[in-house]
Design a protein around this motif. Structure first.
Motif, PDB file in Angstrom:
ATOM      1  N   ASP A  52       0.855  -1.184   0.000  1.00 28.46           N
ATOM      2  CA  ASP A  52       0.000   0.000   0.000  1.00 28.46           C
ATOM      3  C   ASP A  52       0.895   1.239   0.000  1.00 28.46           C
ATOM      4  O   ASP A  52       2.120   1.155   0.124  1.00 28.46           O
ATOM      5  N   SER A  91      -4.285   3.917   8.758  1.00 27.01           N
ATOM      6  CA  SER A  91      -4.260   3.320   7.411  1.00 27.01           C
ATOM      7  C   SER A  91      -5.486   3.749   6.621  1.00 27.01           C
ATOM      8  O   SER A  91      -6.018   2.987   5.808  1.00 27.01           O
ATOM      9  N   THR A  94      -5.795   3.157   2.725  1.00 28.79           N
ATOM     10  CA  THR A  94      -6.018   1.759   2.360  1.00 28.79           C
ATOM     11  C   THR A  94      -7.387   1.286   2.824  1.00 28.79           C
ATOM     12  O   THR A  94      -8.050   0.507   2.118  1.00 28.79           O
ATOM     13  N   TYR A 115      -3.167  -4.674   4.458  1.00 26.97           N
ATOM     14  CA  TYR A 115      -2.594  -3.370   4.794  1.00 26.97           C
ATOM     15  C   TYR A 115      -3.552  -2.448   5.556  1.00 26.97           C
ATOM     16  O   TYR A 115      -3.309  -1.245   5.638  1.00 26.97           O
ATOM     17  N   THR A 116      -4.600  -2.991   6.118  1.00 26.93           N
ATOM     18  CA  THR A 116      -5.541  -2.159   6.857  1.00 26.93           C
ATOM     19  C   THR A 116      -5.138  -1.966   8.319  1.00 26.93           C
ATOM     20  O   THR A 116      -5.963  -1.678   9.173  1.00 26.93           O
ATOM     21  N   PRO A 118      -1.790   0.250  10.156  1.00 29.80           N
ATOM     22  CA  PRO A 118      -0.654   1.089   9.777  1.00 29.80           C
ATOM     23  C   PRO A 118       0.708   0.483  10.099  1.00 29.80           C
ATOM     24  O   PRO A 118       1.695   0.804   9.446  1.00 29.80           O
TER      25      PRO A 118
END
Length: 208
Positions: A52, A91, A94, A115-116, A118
């Motif tokens: 991401d 995040s 994303t 990627y959810t 950080p």
């Protein structure tokens, strides 16, 4: 004495390492800004394309520091460099894309779901460099030098010998990335509130 021995500022239109401009965005390019930097560095790390934007930013800033300072991590074992990062939006970018994948595609994207959080950027940097030291990611209202100073006291008093600090705020509307290396050295910029704040603002006027 704790010194800032290298740093990188990544803005919306230019990138600086140790205060010097090393790249400017080509507005006519079909590539994203981060992809432009990646190609310029000729990194050859295909996993970059799966990351991401937060992880891409952290990875690129670290690689830019290493390129300008080739031996900066050579003196440390793989568990002696601590990573301490923070931002204000977690995040969110994303998360937004993940929600869109569900709303438009009918099912959530597993590649985005990874990627959810950080702190995944810490894992990406650690994997790329084969580091196994302490790491943490905080969500703060704004860049706070005291946070890094206080946390470094804990880490550098234990098993960590150096610290890579980072502020990674990357959204659809802005790019504000500041990575810095802190080491016990005689030369460098003293690691204190004023210097951290000053270095974090390097390039802001030029970029915006």
């Amino acid at each position: 004495m704790k010194m800032i021995t290298a740093y990188c500022n990544l803005r919306a239109d230019e990138c600086l390492v140790n205060g010097e401009v090393v790249a400017r965005r080509d507005a006519g390019s079909e590539d994203s800004w981060f992809k432009q930097i990646y190609r310029q560095l000729d990194l050859g790390y295909p996993k970059f394309y799966k990351m991401d934007v937060l992880s891409q930013a952290g990875y690129l800033a670290m690689e830019l520091i290493k390129k300008a300072n080739p031996d900066i991590t050579a003196a440390y074992a793989d568990d002696e460099i601590a990573l301490v990062f923070a931002n204000a939006s977690s995040s969110a970018e994303t998360d937004r894309r993940f929600m869109q994948s569900y709303e438009t595609g009918g099912s959530p994207s597993p590649s985005l779901f990874v990627y959810t959080l950080p702190n995944i950027v810490l894992g990406e940097i650690a994997i790329a460099n084969k580091w196994y030291g302490e790491n943490m990611f905080a969500v703060l209202p704004k860049f706070a030098p005291g946070f890094y100073l206080n946390y470094s006291e804990i880490l550098l008093a234990s098993d960590s010998c150096a610290l890579l600090g980072g502020w990674l705020e990357v959204t659809a509307g802005s790019t504000d990335v500041f990575l810095f290396m802190v080491e016990e050295r005689e030369n460098g910029t003293e690691f204190n509130n004023g210097n951290l704040l000053h270095l974090s603002q390097t390039g802001l006027v030029a970029a915006y």
